[in-house]
Design an enzyme around this catalytic site. Structure first.
Site, mmCIF file in Angstrom:
data_model
loop_
_atom_site.group_PDB
_atom_site.id
_atom_site.type_symbol
_atom_site.label_atom_id
_atom_site.label_comp_id
_atom_site.label_asym_id
_atom_site.label_seq_id
_atom_site.Cartn_x
_atom_site.Cartn_y
_atom_site.Cartn_z
ATOM 1 N N SER A 24 0.935 -1.262 -0.022
ATOM 2 C CA SER A 24 -0.027 -0.172 0.166
ATOM 3 C C SER A 24 0.727 1.178 0.147
ATOM 4 C CB SER A 24 -1.006 -0.006 1.075
ATOM 5 O OG SER A 24 -2.092 0.820 1.077
ATOM 6 N N ASP A 30 -9.637 -4.125 -5.705
ATOM 7 C CA ASP A 30 -8.890 -3.085 -5.168
ATOM 8 C C ASP A 30 -9.011 -1.678 -5.869
ATOM 9 O OD1 ASP A 30 -7.098 -1.084 -3.886
ATOM 10 O OD2 ASP A 30 -5.203 -2.181 -4.071
ATOM 11 N N HIS A 52 -8.241 -4.818 -1.358
ATOM 12 C CA HIS A 52 -6.879 -3.986 -0.585
ATOM 13 C C HIS A 52 -6.394 -4.681 0.682
ATOM 14 C CE1 HIS A 52 -3.838 -0.876 -0.776
ATOM 15 N NE2 HIS A 52 -4.186 -0.620 0.337
#
Length: 327
Positions: free
Chosen positions: A161, A264, A294
């Protein structure tokens, strides 16, 4: 009348409050875990309260030289820690699965420390590793876990991320730096966090996602980017804002793995970064799973296993072809 989507109040969604002094109150975070027999904390910069949590595998074969993986956790640049339970547990499992020494970096968070603070901390961690390697070779100071049991020529840099965004930006910053005897053989960007003023197709389609709704990601960028810039800033949107110098540097990146998931909202931006790097001549491997959301590998054992297998295969392929001459 339909209920408002969970993303309608991004502060509530992220469980944060912005204080009058510009700091955040983080109301609910993952618990932080202490080091275990497999891990320990090493101070990085005491002024900045940064550290490196080192993880080693169990049952290391005798006389083996393990690769090194420098890891940056996620959290949108504003949340979590190298000690947060999901990242601590993930690094513990990766160290065992990959038979790798992992250096998980505690970097400063925004908005108390806006970008590029996290990038500066990340570069400092890479330079710390370089100095450890030089100490090991020249008879100077070196941590005991690194002194005899690692191969400094087999180093990888990985992030998830916001950590994936850090990997990209660290590579830009160290590509011209003499890191010898450390050799960065590969970059691994897992569900990297990039943005932009105009939403991508996946962001529009998944704007009310339960993990990364669009208003929440917009708030994250407003809290972490330098004051007075928009989401097309180069830290957020390298596709749109990279200049000739950045483009020349990214062309000298080592082999890069980009991993993402169809559920995501950020997946299109991850694909665009992969295409940008390929266009600059970088060897890029991609794995985009149609399923998944995600950060799914932190909560789904099957997704974690698949990710570790992908990373393991990538590391082996890089080791067989040798490191980039520039990193």
């Amino acid at each position: 009348m339909e209920a408002p989507p969970p993303s309608s109040d991004p502060y509530k969604f992220l469980n944060i409050t912005l204080n009058s002094d510009g700091s955040l109150t983080r109301h609910r975070e993952f618990p932080k875990l202490p080091p275990t027999e497999q891990s320990k904390d090493i101070p990085l910069n005491q002024t900045n309260n940064t550290f490196i949590r080192i993880f080693k595998p169990r049952n290391i074969p005798p006389e083996s030289k393990l690769p090194i993986l420098v890891y940056f956790h996620g959290g949108g640049f504003i949340l979590y820690s190298a000690a947060s339970a999901p990242f601590h547990e993930s690094c513990t499992k990766m160290a065992d699965r990959l038979q790798t020494i992992i250096l998980s970096v505690e970097y400063r968070l925004a908005p108390e420390h806006r970008l590029p603070a996290a990038y500066e901390d990340a570069v400092e961690a890479v330079l710390w590793l370089r100095d450890q390697a030089r100490g090991a070779i020249n008879g100077g100071d070196c941590d005991t876990w690194l002194k005899d049991g690692v191969d400094f020529s087999r180093c990888f840099v990985m992030g998830s991320s916001s950590g994936g965004n850090i990997v990209y930006n660290v590579a830009l910053r160290v590509v011209d730096t003499d890191l010898s005897p450390v050799k960065i053989q590969g970059l691994i960007m897992n569900q990297a966090f990039f943005g932009g003023d105009e939403p991508s197709d996946s962001e529009s389609r998944l704007k009310d996602d339960k993990i990364c709704p669009l208003p929440a990601t917009h708030l994250l960028w407003s809290l972490c980017l330098p004051d007075g810039v928009d989401r097309d800033h180069v830290y957020s949107n390298p596709i749109k804002s990279s200049g000739p110098q950045e483009k020349e540097k990214m062309g000298r990146f080592p082999s890069t793995l980009i991993n993402g998931y169809g559920g995501d909202p950020l997946v299109d931006r991850q694909r665009h970064v992969a295409e940008m790097l390929k266009a600059r001549g970088v060897h890029v491997e991609t794995r985009f799973d149609k399923d998944g959301f995600h950060a799914c590998e932190l909560f789904d054992g099957n997704k974690a296993k698949a990710l570790y297998e992908t990373v393991e295969a990538f590391m082996k392929s890089c080791s067989s072809t040798g490191p980039s001459p520039n990193m």
